[in-house]
Design a protein around this motif. Structure first.
Motif, mmCIF file in Angstrom:
data_model
loop_
_atom_site.group_PDB
_atom_site.id
_atom_site.type_symbol
_atom_site.label_atom_id
_atom_site.label_comp_id
_atom_site.label_asym_id
_atom_site.label_seq_id
_atom_site.Cartn_x
_atom_site.Cartn_y
_atom_site.Cartn_z
ATOM 1 N N UNK A 193 0.860 -1.177 0.000
ATOM 2 C CA UNK A 193 0.000 0.000 0.000
ATOM 3 C C UNK A 193 0.900 1.232 0.000
ATOM 4 N N UNK A 194 0.479 2.279 -0.717
ATOM 5 C CA UNK A 194 1.342 3.439 -0.883
ATOM 6 C C UNK A 194 0.610 4.724 -0.509
ATOM 7 N N UNK A 206 1.351 -2.015 -6.552
ATOM 8 C CA UNK A 206 0.607 -1.070 -5.717
ATOM 9 C C UNK A 206 -0.844 -1.554 -5.581
ATOM 10 N N UNK A 207 -1.211 -1.981 -4.370
ATOM 11 C CA UNK A 207 -2.553 -2.520 -4.127
ATOM 12 C C UNK A 207 -3.588 -1.412 -3.970
ATOM 13 N N UNK A 208 -3.198 -0.294 -3.371
ATOM 14 C CA UNK A 208 -4.074 0.862 -3.161
ATOM 15 C C UNK A 208 -3.173 2.047 -2.832
ATOM 16 N N UNK A 209 -3.674 3.268 -3.110
ATOM 17 C CA UNK A 209 -2.828 4.441 -2.898
ATOM 18 C C UNK A 209 -3.632 5.603 -2.340
ATOM 19 N N UNK A 210 -2.967 6.377 -1.474
ATOM 20 C CA UNK A 210 -3.508 7.647 -0.978
ATOM 21 C C UNK A 210 -2.538 8.741 -1.434
ATOM 22 N N UNK A 240 -7.854 4.637 -5.450
ATOM 23 C CA UNK A 240 -7.117 5.864 -5.109
ATOM 24 C C UNK A 240 -7.979 6.753 -4.224
ATOM 25 N N UNK A 241 -7.366 7.272 -3.173
ATOM 26 C CA UNK A 241 -7.961 8.328 -2.351
ATOM 27 C C UNK A 241 -7.076 9.559 -2.484
ATOM 28 N N UNK A 242 -7.633 10.677 -2.953
ATOM 29 C CA UNK A 242 -6.894 11.935 -3.077
ATOM 30 C C UNK A 242 -7.291 12.851 -1.922
ATOM 31 N N UNK A 243 -6.287 13.413 -1.237
ATOM 32 C CA UNK A 243 -6.534 14.237 -0.059
ATOM 33 C C UNK A 243 -5.909 15.613 -0.275
#
Length: 272
Positions: free
Chosen positions: A94-95, A116-120, A208-211
């Motif tokens: 996770x990244x 990459x399994x999931x990214x923020x 993807x989660x964008x913050x």
């Protein structure tokens, strides 16, 4: 162009979790070390996960370089650093990355979709700023050093009141900036000058989660919304943050990462 040699930093303080739990890899912002930027978040995540970070060339634990590199080569450097570690070689993760660390995250999502399994992606964009501005900053810092950036960075990095409320954290981050190698900093500026993933976001397959920070003038909430729309992800805006979101809101960022990674539908070993 060359792939820079990057240092990995073990950030988790607690006992290591079960081997099937994916590690979390964290990426820094320009001018910071991953330890100062992500340390408080890593302590929260490290209760039940292995948490590692990487440092930019000439920042934190990574050696300086005056060789040019692209964002793709920086991302390749992250993978090579992981693959030099026996129990991380070839392993999915996770990244999460802030600013240029988020640009590297986008590059990893595009170039290494099986890793990459999931990214923020925090305080970042598919294209950050204007190319000419990065070229000018690269020339200035290469000639006169990173102290030229301290005043402007302090204004861009933190939301109103943070410097007074958290002086130890802010001072550590600004100390990182002053200590960064000027030629390496300039090379990162050049990588940002040429980075533009806007036409490739549709190829991203991992969640993807964008913050964004509501006070971020460098990568405003509109950039996070565009990242989310382009990748099929979602966006979150933190009202009391600016650009260095992990340092400004560590508890909230740890909560967001934990929730996003827990929702990953492809736990390690289950991806086709």
């Amino acid at each position: 162009m060359t792939v820079p040699a990057l240092a990995l930093v073990e950030l988790a303080a607690g006992p290591r979790p079960a081997p099937h739990v994916p590690p979390v890899v964290l990426g820094p912002s320009l001018g910071t070390s991953v330890t100062a930027l992500w340390g408080a978040v890593a302590r929260e995540l490290g209760r039940d996960r292995r948490v590692l970070g990487w440092d930019l060339p000439g920042h934190g634990a990574s050696a300086a370089t005056d060789e040019p590199f692209t964002m793709a080569e920086l991302a390749r450097g992250v993978l090579e650093a992981l693959d030099r570690t026996e129990d991380l070689s070839g392993r999915p993760f996770h990244y999460a990355g802030n600013s240029v660390g988020g640009c590297v995250g986008q590059q990893l999502l595009l170039d290494a979709p099986d890793r990459v399994l999931a990214a923020v992606l925090l305080g970042t964009a598919a294209r950050v700023g204007q190319p000419q501005a990065w070229a000018e900053r690269a020339r200035l810092v290469a000639a006169a050093g990173t102290p030229t950036q301290v005043t402007g960075s302090a204004q861009r990095w933190f939301a109103p009141g943070f410097l007074e409320r958290e002086p130890v954290t802010a001072t550590a981050l600004l100390h990182d900036l002053q200590g960064a190698d000027r030629f390496s900093y300039a090379r990162v500026c050049e990588a940002l000058e040429h980075f533009d993933a806007r036409d490739r976001l549709g190829a991203v397959r991992a969640p993807v989660l964008a913050v964004a920070g509501a006070h971020d003038a460098a990568t405003p909430p509109e950039d996070a919304a565009a990242l989310a729309a382009g990748t099929g992800g979602r966006a979150v805006v933190l009202e009391d943050a600016a650009h260095l979101i992990p340092a400004e809101a560590p508890a909230e960022v740890a909560r967001l990462l934990t929730g996003h990674f827990a929702a990953d539908p492809h736990p390690e070993g289950a991806r086709a």
